[in-house]
Design an enzyme around this catalytic site. Structure first.
Site, PDB file in Angstrom:
ATOM      1  N   MET A 116       0.826  -1.204   0.000  1.00 12.24           N
ATOM      2  CA  MET A 116       0.000   0.000   0.000  1.00 12.24           C
ATOM      3  C   MET A 116       0.864   1.260   0.000  1.00 12.24           C
ATOM      4  O   MET A 116       0.665   2.160  -0.810  1.00 12.24           O
ATOM      5  CB  MET A 116      -0.926   0.014   1.222  1.00 12.24           C
ATOM      6  CG  MET A 116      -2.006  -1.044   1.207  1.00 12.24           C
ATOM      7  SD  MET A 116      -3.177  -0.864   2.569  1.00 12.24           S
ATOM      8  CE  MET A 116      -2.204  -1.458   3.948  1.00 12.24           C
TER       9      MET A 116
ATOM     10  N   GLY B  37       5.691   8.799  -1.816  1.00 14.09           N
ATOM     11  CA  GLY B  37       5.111  10.122  -1.628  1.00 14.09           C
ATOM     12  C   GLY B  37       3.775  10.136  -0.923  1.00 14.09           C
ATOM     13  O   GLY B  37       3.188  11.196  -0.722  1.00 14.09           O
TER      14      GLY B  37
ATOM     15  N   GLU C 255      -6.139  -5.865  10.934  1.00 16.75           N
ATOM     16  CA  GLU C 255      -4.696  -5.638  10.972  1.00 16.75           C
ATOM     17  C   GLU C 255      -4.302  -4.866  12.225  1.00 16.75           C
ATOM     18  O   GLU C 255      -3.317  -5.205  12.900  1.00 16.75           O
ATOM     19  CB  GLU C 255      -4.254  -4.864   9.730  1.00 16.75           C
ATOM     20  CG  GLU C 255      -2.779  -4.481   9.732  1.00 16.75           C
ATOM     21  CD  GLU C 255      -2.374  -3.670   8.520  1.00 16.75           C
ATOM     22  OE1 GLU C 255      -1.212  -3.213   8.491  1.00 16.75           O
ATOM     23  OE2 GLU C 255      -3.204  -3.486   7.605  1.00 16.75           O
TER      24      GLU C 255
END
Length: 384
Positions: free
Chosen positions: A125, A129, A245
């Site tokens: 993911m 930037g 998660e």
């Protein structure tokens, strides 16, 4: 105290898992830290021992357990200080994206070899930037016939060095604003033209954990590898799975807290200061009492979240509270325990020193703790 979610079967599983980590993996951890990654054979061994995909149905090669079994593995791996390969990412995250959104063909293709440790999974993911901001993802996947063509880069990818299967967050609609137009593509890396791994990234902690940058230069992936069957579902899928998660991160933090307290109690009992054990000093006793209380209160809330996860009612703000509070408490407790070790606590080979440097990233990964607080505040503002 035994958690309410831990029945006799799960407790027996916990005892077995603890012995597996202590016997099979912990003796090799220092070597893995020196070489900055585990041996590839570790994953097959973990699969053979039944440590992978514990909450994936047996029909797809998993152990057929529940989140309780998954939590046990996460906590015991952390307690054993075996940080050099992430079962959480492999089994607790990627496997469940496949279970929740994958087609039958996708689940049949990838879940059984994941459970056996024959393929290693990662999720990509974060970008150079974008950081935590999923809406700023720039990696693009352009449809070209029966393939997608991926261009872009990902960074800080856990399990990246060994990963054979990567769940990649991409923009399938570059014109869409914010989170719209985001999709998840499963990428098989073996012999994949245009795919490249950067070198192992040096870190201040978790030295054995393989963390890489990944580069995609006109990488062609079959369109059938799209998760969910249609484009633009990625952000919704991520939001639905991120609480799991984050709860696993909190669970692992509890395991490290307990190990820090165990190590420190043993040290202050043996360490002599002014002719008496360090434990005899009131400051030492009070410090340990404070740490144990904070850990117990944190454990009570995380246990409550585990019960809700098992019931399918855990929400985003509750998981965020568990993640930020547990990892924040972990940092404080490990710091206090290191202080009680004195100069020994600053020696790299001492377990508390490893815990100190390894714990710091927990406040960053899975979404920074500042982002967790923002999620909680938004829910409060909305009246949730």
């Amino acid at each position: 105290m035994t958690p309410v979610w831990m029945d006799d079967e799960v407790a027996a599983f916990r005892d077995a898992v603890r012995k597996m980590f202590e016997r099979e993996f912990a003796p090799h951890e220092l070597r893995w830290r020196e070489q900055h990654c585990v041996d590839r054979s570790v994953w097959r061994r973990a699969g053979a021992l039944g440590l992978l995909c514990t909450s994936i149905p047996a029909a797809y090669g998993g152990a057929g357990g529940t989140f309780a079994h998954e939590a046990v593995v996460a906590q015991e791996q952390a307690r054993a200080l075996v940080n050099s390969f992430s079962i959480n990412v492999h089994s607790g995250i990627v496997a469940h994206y496949l279970l929740a959104y994958g087609s039958e063909a996708q689940k049949d293709r990838w879940l059984p070899p994941m459970a056996r440790g024959e393929i290693v999974a990662a999720i990509a993911m974060t970008e150079p930037g974008a950081g935590t901001d999923l809406q700023a993802i720039r990696t693009r996947a352009r449809r070209d016939g029966d393939h997608y063509v991926i261009d872009g880069a990902k960074t800080f990818i856990t399990n990246g060095h060994h990963a054979d299967l990567i769940c990649v967050a991409v923009k399938t609609d570059p014109e869409a604003r914010g989170a719209y137009g985001l999709s998840l593509l499963m990428v098989e890396t073996e012999g994949l033209a245009g795919f490249r791994r950067g070198g192992l990234l040096p870190k201040i902690g978790q030295h054995g954990q393989d963390t890489n940058e990944l580069y995609f230069d006109a990488v062609r992936v079959p369109a059938s590898n799209l998760l969910g069957g249609e484009e633009g579902q990625g952000f919704r899928q991520l939001m639905q799975q991120l609480p799991r998660e984050r709860l696993l991160i909190a669970v692992a933090a509890l395991g490290t807290m307990q190990r820090a307290l165990d190590e420190t109690l043993a040290h202050v009992r043996e360490r002599q200061v002014f002719g008496a054990p360090l434990l005899a000093l009131q400051h030492t006793r009070f410090t340990l009492a404070e740490c144990r209380t904070e850990a117990a209160l944190c454990e009570a809330y995380v246990d409550q979240c585990i019960v809700r996860q098992l019931a399918g009612t855990l929400d985003v703000p509750s998981a965020a509270m568990a993640k930020w509070s547990a990892t924040d408490k972990l940092g404080r407790i490990v710091d206090a325990c290191l202080q009680l070790h004195g100069g020994y606590g600053y020696m790299a080979e001492v377990p508390i020193a490893r815990m100190y440097v390894d714990a710091r990233v927990q406040r960053i990964l899975g979404g920074t703790n500042e982002v967790m607080k923002e999620l909680i505040a938004r829910a409060m503002e909305a009246g949730a």
